[in-house]
Scaffold this motif. Structure first.
Motif: not given
Length: 328
Positions: A268-276, A297-301
């Motif tokens: 469904q494409g509903t996996l979190c792009g951050g934690c999976g 979140v910011c990819a740097f800070c």
């Protein structure tokens, strides 16, 4: 002697029954003689010749009524004739069919006595004295008519069952006619299964009527599960993608296929792009992906981009400060 006289009379009776037109073989009755004495004129008795009176009972008449009457007369007089010559006679009873006294041979059946020629099948009139018979409501039947009228009927061929009978499904069968309605095979130790009034062997029954497992396609015979609009063997009910069983008993359905939560959200494409992990609540859609709000979140800070303001660089989100320091 008395026995010879009895044999003589019985032979005469047999000849009348067979319609023999010859004269009666019985000897003529004794001639009675009377002596008549007359007195002469001088007072002396005078002997005259004896007058002989001969009675001939040999009447010949070929008509059936006359013959029957002659037989009845002969039977009726037989007892008295035997009594005269010193033979005691005892009646054997009266025929249950014609009601007449039985003097010669007789048959005892159904609690009564019969002339042999009168003990017959009530349907075809065949004499039953020399063969077996069947009784129904006090009436005798030959074997053929009894089975035709009263024998149970085979559910397959509709014919009368005369010997071995097999009872199944509230019906009667010839043993050789009780077989699988599909393959025609005889039933073994496994027995049979019934459908719409017909017997089937277990193999054909499951092949024709048992539900099919939505996983393997084979017939479901015993334990099964019903889920996702289908029937399943317990061992076949697994995630369609990873083929792992649902250990917690929970599954997701997509297009009729069961899926674990991970692969359902993946499709469904509903996996979190951050934690999976799957997203089940609020989410943020960005960069053609979805994120848990706390994972966007910011990819740097690594500070949360709570206001939804970010700048993209090579598919990664950055806050304005980090983006300016790194890329401006």
């Amino acid at each position: 002697s008395a026995s010879k006289e009895l044999d003589f009379l019985m032979d005469d009776l047999l000849g009348l029954r067979q319609g023999v037109s010859a004269s009666s073989p019985t000897p003529p009755p004794l001639t009675q003689k009377q002596s008549v004495k007359k007195k002469k004129e001088g007072g002396q008795p005078e002997n005259t010749e004896s007058s002989s009176i001969t009675v001939d009972s040999g009447v010949k008449d070929s008509s059936p009524g006359r013959k029957k009457d002659a037989i009845d007369d002969l039977l009726g007089g037989l007892s008295s004739d035997l009594e005269k010559i010193g033979v005691r006679t005892v009646p054997k009873g009266h025929c249950a069919s014609c009601g007449k006294c039985i003097v010669g041979k007789m048959i005892t059946a159904l609690g009564e006595v019969w002339h042999p020629e009168h003990f017959v099948c009530v349907v075809c009139k065949k004499e039953l004295g020399i063969s077996g018979f069947f009784e129904r409501e006090g009436r005798p039947y030959c074997e053929t008519d009894y089975h035709q009228l009263f024998a149970p009927r085979c559910a397959y061929c509709k014919g009368a069952i005369m010997q071995n009978i097999l009872t199944a499904m509230d019906q009667s069968w010839h043993p050789e006619h009780f077989f699988c309605a599909h393959c025609g095979g005889r039933f073994g130790d496994e027995g049979f299964l019934e459908r719409d009034g017909k017997p089937y062997c277990t193999k054909d029954f499951y092949l024709l009527f048992a539900p099919k497992c939505s996983g393997c396609g084979e017939s479901v015979k015993e334990n099964y599960l019903t889920a996702a609009n289908g029937t399943w063997h317990p061992e076949c009910f697994v995630c369609a993608d990873c083929l792992k069983p649902f250990s917690d008993g929970c599954f997701m359905e997509l297009d009729g296929r069961p899926l674990c939560s991970q692969h359902f959200h993946s499709r469904q494409g509903t996996l979190c792009g951050g934690c999976g992990e799957p997203i089940t609540g609020r989410c943020i859609a960005a960069l053609d992906r979805k994120f848990h709000p706390e994972h966007f979140v910011c990819a740097f800070c690594l500070r949360q981009l709570s206001q939804g303001i970010f700048k993209e660089q090579k598919g990664k989100p950055y806050c304005s400060g980090c983006h300016n320091k790194l890329f401006v």
